[in-house]
Motif scaffolding. Structure first.
Motif, short mmCIF file in Angstrom:
data_model
loop_
_atom_site.label_atom_id
_atom_site.label_comp_id
_atom_site.label_asym_id
_atom_site.label_seq_id
_atom_site.Cartn_x
_atom_site.Cartn_y
_atom_site.Cartn_z
N TYR A 60 8.24 3.81 5.11
CA TYR A 60 9.46 3.86 4.80
C TYR A 60 10.31 4.76 4.38
O TYR A 60 11.25 5.23 4.66
CB TYR A 60 9.92 2.72 3.56
CG TYR A 60 9.71 1.12 4.06
CD1 TYR A 60 10.91 0.62 4.61
CD2 TYR A 60 8.57 0.46 4.08
CE1 TYR A 60 10.87 -0.63 4.91
CE2 TYR A 60 8.40 -0.81 4.62
CZ TYR A 60 9.85 -1.54 4.99
OH TYR A 60 9.75 -2.79 5.30
N ALA A 61 9.75 5.64 3.59
CA ALA A 61 10.04 7.08 2.98
C ALA A 61 10.18 8.14 4.11
O ALA A 61 11.23 8.67 4.41
CB ALA A 61 9.28 7.61 1.98
N ARG A 90 4.52 2.32 1.70
CA ARG A 90 5.69 3.07 1.18
C ARG A 90 6.20 4.37 1.88
O ARG A 90 7.19 4.95 2.05
CB ARG A 90 5.34 3.40 -0.26
CG ARG A 90 5.26 2.26 -1.27
CD ARG A 90 6.58 1.40 -1.52
NE ARG A 90 6.82 0.62 -0.49
CZ ARG A 90 7.80 -0.12 -0.27
NH1 ARG A 90 8.88 -0.08 -1.12
NH2 ARG A 90 7.94 -0.88 0.62
N HIS A 91 5.30 5.06 2.32
CA HIS A 91 5.44 6.22 3.15
C HIS A 91 6.00 6.18 4.10
O HIS A 91 6.80 7.07 4.79
CB HIS A 91 4.11 7.11 3.28
CG HIS A 91 3.44 7.58 1.76
ND1 HIS A 91 2.09 8.22 1.45
CD2 HIS A 91 3.99 7.50 0.42
CE1 HIS A 91 2.01 8.33 0.31
NE2 HIS A 91 2.78 7.92 -0.30
N THR A 118 0.71 -1.07 0.08
CA THR A 118 0.04 -0.24 -0.19
C THR A 118 0.89 1.25 -0.16
O THR A 118 2.06 1.13 0.42
CB THR A 118 -0.89 -0.08 1.07
OG1 THR A 118 -0.09 0.12 2.31
CG2 THR A 118 -1.56 -1.29 1.55
N ALA A 119 0.19 2.33 -0.44
CA ALA A 119 1.03 3.56 -0.43
C ALA A 119 1.39 3.98 1.02
O ALA A 119 2.58 4.61 1.14
CB ALA A 119 0.21 4.64 -1.14
N ALA A 141 13.19 14.52 2.86
CA ALA A 141 12.93 14.10 1.51
C ALA A 141 11.50 13.69 1.19
O ALA A 141 10.78 14.01 0.03
CB ALA A 141 13.91 13.14 0.86
N ALA A 142 11.03 12.86 2.14
CA ALA A 142 9.63 12.54 2.11
C ALA A 142 8.75 13.69 1.84
O ALA A 142 7.79 13.72 1.17
CB ALA A 142 9.41 11.50 3.34
N ASP A 168 13.20 6.88 6.19
CA ASP A 168 14.39 6.87 5.55
C ASP A 168 15.27 8.16 5.40
O ASP A 168 16.30 8.38 5.81
CB ASP A 168 14.06 6.47 4.06
CG ASP A 168 15.44 5.83 3.35
OD1 ASP A 168 16.55 6.05 3.91
OD2 ASP A 168 15.39 5.79 2.06
N ASP A 169 14.21 9.21 5.30
CA ASP A 169 14.80 10.73 4.85
C ASP A 169 13.41 11.56 5.11
O ASP A 169 12.94 11.71 4.17
CB ASP A 169 15.57 10.88 3.77
CG ASP A 169 15.90 12.22 3.82
OD1 ASP A 169 15.62 13.09 4.45
OD2 ASP A 169 17.26 12.46 3.00
N LEU A 193 9.41 16.88 1.09
CA LEU A 193 9.61 17.32 -0.28
C LEU A 193 8.66 16.68 -1.27
O LEU A 193 8.42 17.22 -2.53
CB LEU A 193 10.95 17.67 -0.69
CG LEU A 193 11.61 18.71 0.08
CD1 LEU A 193 13.21 18.73 -0.12
CD2 LEU A 193 11.25 20.03 0.16
N ALA A 194 8.86 15.30 -1.39
CA ALA A 194 7.90 14.43 -2.22
C ALA A 194 6.62 14.74 -1.93
O ALA A 194 5.76 13.97 -2.95
CB ALA A 194 8.30 13.19 -2.15
N GLY A 195 6.19 15.37 -1.11
CA GLY A 195 4.67 15.53 -0.90
C GLY A 195 3.93 14.92 0.05
O GLY A 195 2.79 14.79 0.10
N ILE A 196 4.82 13.94 0.74
CA ILE A 196 4.21 12.93 1.75
C ILE A 196 4.03 13.90 3.10
O ILE A 196 5.01 14.81 3.58
CB ILE A 196 5.08 11.98 2.07
CG1 ILE A 196 5.23 11.08 0.61
CG2 ILE A 196 4.47 10.94 3.32
CD1 ILE A 196 6.18 9.87 0.97
N GLY A 239 13.65 3.30 8.25
CA GLY A 239 13.72 3.26 6.68
C GLY A 239 14.20 1.98 6.23
O GLY A 239 14.03 1.65 5.11
#
Lengths: 360, 259
Positions: free
Chosen positions: A235-236, A232-233, A228-229, A243-244, A239-240, A246-249, A306
């Protein structure tokens, strides 16, 4: 591309630099790997591989030392029963550690939830199903409190859960009046609370509903993390986080959801706990936070967030269970069990550090 | 070119931090299909300008227009939704996740039907397919495995993944902040080619860079920022690097002629 007329020196400069770096360009070719590099890559891509190998090696070793008795289905199913609580708390702990947090309060949340379930059913005479639901709700509420302190007040998870560990445990002592609810009383008024302890036999193995629920929960969380999304979120975010973001999470939301889910899982562990020991005791299990961290770490999940897998934690819990069981059967003093577990933790983290050294 | 409507433009932007004026009524225009480089000395207000355009900073005065329509962003997410994709110097990729996961981070695709709607199942195969497509469109197919963790890639490949992400998903403007700063010569070359590829696909690119040779190689126009405002807009074929440096440092005053 319109080539600039005015700066021939630039392209000259680049041409020279390019020819220099040409000698280095081979780095991108599939190079000859040493055995160690190949091993490193394998472990880097498969975080569960190292604990799985340790588990199998431990089983093989104890079979040789202890003999058939160790490998008997009955004994192995006993190990599974013994790791049910820690394994389940380990699920909650894995989720938190994946986001670079740590939860010292899982044990206290579990105990508080057992007391809520026990008192609601036995003393207030609520329908057992409702009592269990309230206990699960208590777990989720405790998780939400942790989550709010981490995401809204922005305190480090270690401090938050160190505090709430004490607070939840104190509330538990207050609410239970430090009294144990006896197994017979639960059996008489609310047998559903002990239902998770129901066991049945297959091929000489004795399984409980509780251990099956734990396995199912591992499967469910594995699905959520990998398919599921949301997973992933998680983990992201671990992880960082920047960065997550900035990726819109919406990382704060992800963190909050993680803490609530972890609390809920602790509530499930509470139900399993009543099934396992039969009674509700405000004094049992509040220290299991450390055991759950042990399972996660031995299972190869990185404390730096992460990285890791949920099934690694199951394997980690089983490794601890197998070592304790095997050493006990071999007639080794209990203190050496503790010694071994300590050693396993250090070796596991050392291996993790080596694997984490990113690209081989 | 100046007859076309700018894709992204700003007029009279002002931003003050206390007594420091970071943006002093600056203007900005990005036209369709061009690479516009933004250069300027440290502290000239380049990054404030870029932050204002990408929603990370709200200007005190002035207006920003996209395709002629006034817009205002209060967060980078809003700018992104409007089609302005920014690749930050820190890359903003998740090192432990795979390439495909990173490309779709924050906008994952779900399986059609009940698997997706009820079980929220990701459509990994479709995401991989699209990610492979996107990378091959941009000539990045040297990347062997689309599931490879980003941290196992070289600096240039990582930059490639970040650029590929920004150029996907129907974006209208790509802003690259110092994309070659941390790269070696060979890797820089790849990224510069990538910038041209993105431009050739019709996406206008804003390139912030300190590297004059790189700027002069890929830029169609160069916006020189000085003391919080646009000092000049020059073209690589009419000006030299020394001209650019002279304007940047204030040694030469230029009428805004080439804009």
């Amino acid at each position: 591309m319109t080539q600039s007329k005015s700066n021939p020196s630039v392209s000259d400069h680049e041409r020279i630099a390019e020819s220099v770096s040409g000698t280095l360009a081979k780095r991108n070719e599939p190079e000859v790997q040493t055995g160690l590099q190949r091993l490193h890559r394998f472990f880097h891509a498969n975080p569960t591989a190292a604990p799985a190998i340790v588990l199998l090696a431990a089983i093989a070793a104890f079979t040789m030392i202890v003999g058939e008795r160790f490998l008997a289905p009955f004994n192995l199913s006993l190990v599974l029963q013994q790791v049910t609580i820690i394994g389940t708390l380990g699920i909650a702990q894995t989720l938190i550690i994946l986001t670079m947090g740590i939860d010292l309060s899982v044990g206290a949340i579990m105990v508080l939830s057992t007391v809520v379930m026990g008192r609601m059913a036995v003393e207030f005479g609520l329908p057992p199903a409702l009592a269990v639901t309230l206990g699960l709700g208590m777990g989720a509420l405790c998780g939400a409190i942790n989550g709010a302190l981490v995401t809204k007040v922005k305190l480090p998870p270690f401090i938050v859960t160190l505090g709430t560990w004490n607070i939840f445990f104190a509330l538990n002592l207050w609410y239970s009046k430090s009294e144990t609810i006896r197994s017979q009383d639960i059996e008489a008024t609310a047998p559903l609370l002990q239902w998770m302890g129901t066991s049945f036999e297959v091929f000489g193995a004795r399984l409980t509903y509780g251990s099956l629920l734990m396995l199912a929960l591992f499967g469910l969380v594995w699905y959520a993390l990998n398919w599921t999304a949301w997973g992933r979120h998680v983990y992201a975010t671990g992880d960082d986080k920047d960065a997550a973001e900035l990726a819109g999470i919406r990382t704060q939301r992800v963190l909050m959801s993680i803490y609530v889910v972890a609390g809920l899982v602790c509530g499930v562990a509470a139900w399993l706990m009543i099934g396992r020991i039969g009674s509700v005791s405000p004094q049992v299990g509040f220290m299991s936070n450390l055991d759950s961290i042990t399972a996660v770490v031995i299972g190869g999940t990185s404390l730096f967030g992460g990285r890791g897998s949920i099934f690694g934690t199951l394997i980690g819990a089983l490794i601890v269970g197998i070592f304790r069981n095997g050493l006990a059967l071999a007639g080794v003093d209990v203190l050496w069990q503790e010694f071994t577990v300590g050693l396993l933790i250090i070796v596991a983290v050392a291996i993790d550090q080596w694997i984490r050294r990113a690209s081989a | 070119m100046s007859n076309a409507t700018p894709v992204l433009s700003a007029k009279g932007l002002v931003k003050r931090f206390g007594r420091v004026t970071a943006l002093d009524e600056t203007d900005f225009e990005l036209y369709p299909g061009e690479v516009l480089a933004v250069i300027g000395d440290n502290g000239a207000g380049k990054s404030s300008l870029i932050k204002a355009l990408s929603g990370a900073l709200t200007p005190d005065a002035g207006e920003i227009r996209m395709n002629g329509e006034p817009v205002s962003f209060s967060s980078p997410m809003q700018a992104r939704e409007a089609g302005i994709e920014t690749v930050y110097q820190t890359l903003a990729v998740s090192p432990a996740l795979g390439i495909s996961d990173n490309l779709f981070l924050g906008r994952e695709l779900r399986k059609p039907g009940i698997l997706g709607s009820v079980f929220r199942m990701l459509d990994k195969a479709e995401m991989r397919r699209q990610a492979t497509q996107q990378l091959s469109d941009l000539g990045l197919l040297t990347i062997q495995n689309i599931n490879q963790a980003v941290e196992t890639l070289s600096g240039g490949q990582r930059q490639g993944v970040a650029v590929a992400r920004s150029a996907a998903f129907g974006s209208k403007v790509v802003i690259l902040d110092e994309p070659t700063a941390a790269l070696g010569v060979k890797e820089s070359r790849r990224v510069l080619n990538l910038i041209k590829d993105v431009r050739d696909r019709g996406l206008p690119v804003v390139l912030i860079s300190h590297n004059m040779p790189h700027v002069f190689e890929v830029a169609d126009r160069i916006h020189v920022h000085r003391l919080g405002k646009r000092a000049a807009v020059i073209r690589p074929d009419t000006h030299t690097m020394s001209d650019a440096v002279a304007i940047m440092t204030g040694a030469v005053e230029v009428e805004s002629d080439a804009a």
